[in-house]
Design a protein around this motif. Structure first.
Motif, PDB file in Angstrom:
ATOM      1  N   SER A  80       0.934  -1.192   0.024  1.00 33.52           N
ATOM      2  CA  SER A  80      -0.155  -0.069  -0.026  1.00 33.52           C
ATOM      3  C   SER A  80       0.874   1.234  -0.053  1.00 33.52           C
ATOM      4  CB  SER A  80      -1.037   0.011   1.291  1.00 33.52           C
ATOM      5  OG  SER A  80      -1.864  -1.110   1.218  1.00 33.52           O
ATOM      6  N   HIS A  81       0.535   2.302  -0.762  1.00 34.90           N
ATOM      7  CA  HIS A  81       1.263   3.578  -0.892  1.00 34.90           C
ATOM      8  C   HIS A  81       0.299   4.826  -0.941  1.00 34.90           C
ATOM      9  CE1 HIS A  81       4.940   5.889  -1.449  1.00 34.90           C
ATOM     10  NE2 HIS A  81       4.218   6.395  -2.943  1.00 34.90           N
ATOM     11  N   HIS A  82       0.789   5.926  -0.617  1.00 37.08           N
ATOM     12  CA  HIS A  82       0.221   7.080  -0.985  1.00 37.08           C
ATOM     13  C   HIS A  82       0.979   7.996  -2.039  1.00 37.08           C
ATOM     14  CE1 HIS A  82      -2.534   6.135   2.701  1.00 37.08           C
ATOM     15  NE2 HIS A  82      -3.199   7.482   1.885  1.00 37.08           N
ATOM     16  N   THR A  83       0.476   8.192  -3.206  1.00 39.59           N
ATOM     17  CA  THR A  83       1.296   8.849  -4.117  1.00 39.59           C
ATOM     18  C   THR A  83       1.653  10.297  -3.703  1.00 39.59           C
ATOM     19  OG1 THR A  83      -0.660   9.693  -5.350  1.00 39.59           O
ATOM     20  CG2 THR A  83       0.140   7.668  -5.949  1.00 39.59           C
ATOM     21  N   GLU A  84       2.867  10.605  -4.154  1.00 41.26           N
ATOM     22  CA  GLU A  84       3.395  12.153  -3.970  1.00 41.26           C
ATOM     23  C   GLU A  84       3.602  13.058  -4.863  1.00 41.26           C
ATOM     24  OE1 GLU A  84       7.207  11.177  -2.130  1.00 41.26           O
ATOM     25  OE2 GLU A  84       6.486  10.324  -0.389  1.00 41.26           O
ATOM     26  N   VAL A  85       3.371  12.233  -6.185  1.00 40.57           N
ATOM     27  CA  VAL A  85       3.514  13.077  -7.514  1.00 40.57           C
ATOM     28  C   VAL A  85       2.369  12.463  -8.441  1.00 40.57           C
ATOM     29  CG1 VAL A  85       5.913  13.804  -7.287  1.00 40.57           C
ATOM     30  CG2 VAL A  85       5.440  11.650  -8.515  1.00 40.57           C
ATOM     31  N   LYS A  86       2.007  13.630  -9.156  1.00 38.96           N
ATOM     32  CA  LYS A  86       0.912  12.997 -10.354  1.00 38.96           C
ATOM     33  C   LYS A  86       1.631  12.261 -11.366  1.00 38.96           C
ATOM     34  CE  LYS A  86      -2.529  14.696 -13.287  1.00 38.96           C
ATOM     35  NZ  LYS A  86      -3.463  15.905 -13.796  1.00 38.96           N
ATOM     36  N   GLY A  87       1.371  11.334 -12.117  1.00 42.34           N
ATOM     37  CA  GLY A  87       1.845  10.679 -13.303  1.00 42.34           C
ATOM     38  C   GLY A  87       1.379   9.286 -13.142  1.00 42.34           C
ATOM     39  N   VAL A  88       2.095   8.727 -14.250  1.00 39.29           N
ATOM     40  CA  VAL A  88       1.934   7.073 -14.338  1.00 39.29           C
ATOM     41  C   VAL A  88       2.950   6.244 -13.617  1.00 39.29           C
ATOM     42  CG1 VAL A  88       1.996   5.470 -16.349  1.00 39.29           C
ATOM     43  CG2 VAL A  88       1.229   7.841 -16.793  1.00 39.29           C
ATOM     44  N   TYR A  89       2.454   5.439 -12.614  1.00 38.62           N
ATOM     45  CA  TYR A  89       2.823   4.587 -11.948  1.00 38.62           C
ATOM     46  C   TYR A  89       3.078   3.294 -12.574  1.00 38.62           C
ATOM     47  CZ  TYR A  89       2.867   8.004  -8.231  1.00 38.62           C
ATOM     48  OH  TYR A  89       3.280   9.018  -7.384  1.00 38.62           O
ATOM     49  N   THR A  90       3.999   2.385 -12.513  1.00 34.43           N
ATOM     50  CA  THR A  90       4.515   1.102 -13.298  1.00 34.43           C
ATOM     51  C   THR A  90       4.721   0.218 -12.432  1.00 34.43           C
ATOM     52  OG1 THR A  90       5.383   2.644 -15.390  1.00 34.43           O
ATOM     53  CG2 THR A  90       5.734  -0.156 -15.289  1.00 34.43           C
ATOM     54  N   PHE A  91       3.902  -0.943 -12.366  1.00 31.64           N
ATOM     55  CA  PHE A  91       4.414  -2.105 -11.554  1.00 31.64           C
ATOM     56  C   PHE A  91       4.713  -3.254 -12.598  1.00 31.64           C
ATOM     57  CE2 PHE A  91       0.060  -2.112 -11.642  1.00 31.64           C
ATOM     58  CZ  PHE A  91      -0.321  -3.283 -11.651  1.00 31.64           C
ATOM     59  N   CYS A  92       5.717  -4.114 -12.266  1.00 34.82           N
ATOM     60  CA  CYS A  92       6.182  -5.096 -13.051  1.00 34.82           C
ATOM     61  C   CYS A  92       6.439  -6.530 -12.425  1.00 34.82           C
ATOM     62  CB  CYS A  92       7.499  -5.008 -13.863  1.00 34.82           C
ATOM     63  SG  CYS A  92       7.310  -3.388 -14.922  1.00 34.82           S
ATOM     64  N   PHE A  93       5.901  -7.502 -13.139  1.00 36.98           N
ATOM     65  CA  PHE A  93       6.148  -8.943 -12.584  1.00 36.98           C
ATOM     66  C   PHE A  93       7.198  -9.688 -13.413  1.00 36.98           C
ATOM     67  CE2 PHE A  93       1.596  -8.008 -11.296  1.00 36.98           C
ATOM     68  CZ  PHE A  93       1.869  -8.272 -10.097  1.00 36.98           C
ATOM     69  N   SER A  94       8.332 -10.216 -12.700  1.00 38.16           N
ATOM     70  CA  SER A  94       9.432 -10.688 -13.585  1.00 38.16           C
ATOM     71  C   SER A  94       9.494 -12.144 -13.046  1.00 38.16           C
ATOM     72  CB  SER A  94      10.821  -9.851 -13.226  1.00 38.16           C
ATOM     73  OG  SER A  94      11.747 -10.245 -13.971  1.00 38.16           O
ATOM     74  N   ASN A  95       9.880 -12.915 -14.454  1.00 39.54           N
ATOM     75  CA  ASN A  95      10.021 -14.245 -14.231  1.00 39.54           C
ATOM     76  C   ASN A  95      11.433 -14.604 -14.857  1.00 39.54           C
ATOM     77  OD1 ASN A  95       9.645 -17.039 -13.375  1.00 39.54           O
ATOM     78  ND2 ASN A  95       8.607 -17.493 -15.154  1.00 39.54           N
ATOM     79  N   GLU A  96      12.112 -13.505 -15.069  1.00 35.99           N
ATOM     80  CA  GLU A  96      13.470 -13.529 -15.838  1.00 35.99           C
ATOM     81  C   GLU A  96      14.351 -14.707 -15.065  1.00 35.99           C
ATOM     82  OE1 GLU A  96      13.551  -9.202 -17.717  1.00 35.99           O
ATOM     83  OE2 GLU A  96      14.513  -9.520 -15.800  1.00 35.99           O
ATOM     84  N   PHE A  97      14.363 -14.904 -13.876  1.00 34.06           N
ATOM     85  CA  PHE A  97      15.108 -15.661 -13.200  1.00 34.06           C
ATOM     86  C   PHE A  97      15.057 -17.143 -13.445  1.00 34.06           C
ATOM     87  CE2 PHE A  97      11.766 -14.909 -10.200  1.00 34.06           C
ATOM     88  CZ  PHE A  97      11.481 -16.276  -9.979  1.00 34.06           C
ATOM     89  N   SER A  98      13.887 -17.449 -13.864  1.00 29.63           N
ATOM     90  CA  SER A  98      13.435 -18.907 -14.481  1.00 29.63           C
ATOM     91  C   SER A  98      13.795 -19.114 -15.710  1.00 29.63           C
ATOM     92  CB  SER A  98      12.008 -19.075 -14.001  1.00 29.63           C
ATOM     93  OG  SER A  98      11.624 -20.463 -14.359  1.00 29.63           O
ATOM     94  N   THR A  99      14.326 -20.277 -16.243  1.00 28.83           N
ATOM     95  CA  THR A  99      14.757 -20.642 -17.671  1.00 28.83           C
ATOM     96  C   THR A  99      13.928 -21.537 -18.169  1.00 28.83           C
ATOM     97  OG1 THR A  99      16.407 -22.302 -16.968  1.00 28.83           O
ATOM     98  CG2 THR A  99      17.096 -19.934 -17.349  1.00 28.83           C
TER      99      THR A  99
END
Length: 208
Positions: A80-99
């Protein structure tokens, strides 16, 4: 009053949010973007349903590229978070460690605080009526039911994935055992046949 209560409950249950289940291939990363106003509260909940060791990397950045959340190889988490600036927030899920293992990831992204179910509820100076108290109680119970349904739905999907994986392993093991049984049976037949062939050859030689 009952109509107002029902409308308020339906409006509160329809508060903004996004739920999504996605497939995350091996050595891949998927990102999502959301434009938010300054001072907005948001909550990100996620859980790996199937694949590998049920873990995934996740991170979130604000519009300035600053990392505000980062976790590695997590099965589930909440942020959970309260935004401090206006704009586009990005969240990513990564499975790069799995081959070699694909992952199925569920996430729930909620934006903003839940609105009050009754008009001017936060500014009231008088006690709630019996009908209003009943509306609040029903609303809280419905929220609990929704959370429980989501929890059990994820558990059911995770258990089904594990059951299918176990069923596949049992099937492969059964096929392997069948092949080994056939090979052993053929080997025994050939071995016994060789014994009788040698005996018949020896007997023929002695008669001559």
């Amino acid at each position: 009053v009952r109509t107002l209560c029902l409308a308020a409950l339906l409006g509160a249950l329809g508060a903004g949010g996004t739920e999504l289940t996605l497939e995350l291939p091996d050595s891949a990363q998927r990102c999502f973007h959301q434009e938010l106003e300054s001072g907005t509260k948001f909550t990100l909940d996620y859980q790996v349903i199937s694949g590998g060791h049920y873990d995934v990397d996740c991170y979130m950045e604000d519009p300035n590229g600053k990392t505000i959340y980062q976790e590695t190889k997590k099965q589930y988490d909440s942020f959970s978070h309260h935004t401090e600036v206006k704009g586009v927030y990005t969240f990513c899920f990564s499975n790069e460690f799995s081959t070699f293992s694909h992952k199925i990831v569920y996430f729930d992204f909620q934006v903003g605080d839940e609105p009050p179910i009754l008009p001017d509820m936060n500014n009231r100076v008088t006690a709630l009526t019996q009908m209003e108290s009943a509306c609040v109680t029903i609303h809280e119970m419905l929220n609990a039911v929704i959370d429980s349904q989501t929890h059990y739905r994820l558990r059911e999907a995770q258990d089904r994935s594990r059951a299918e994986e176990l069923n596949g392993r049992v099937s492969y093991w059964s096929v392997g055992e069948t092949l080994i049984l056939f090979m052993v049976s053929i080997g025994q037949v050939m071995l016994l046949k060789s014994f009788f062939t040698e005996k018949r050859t020896s007997s023929s030689g002695a008669g001559t």
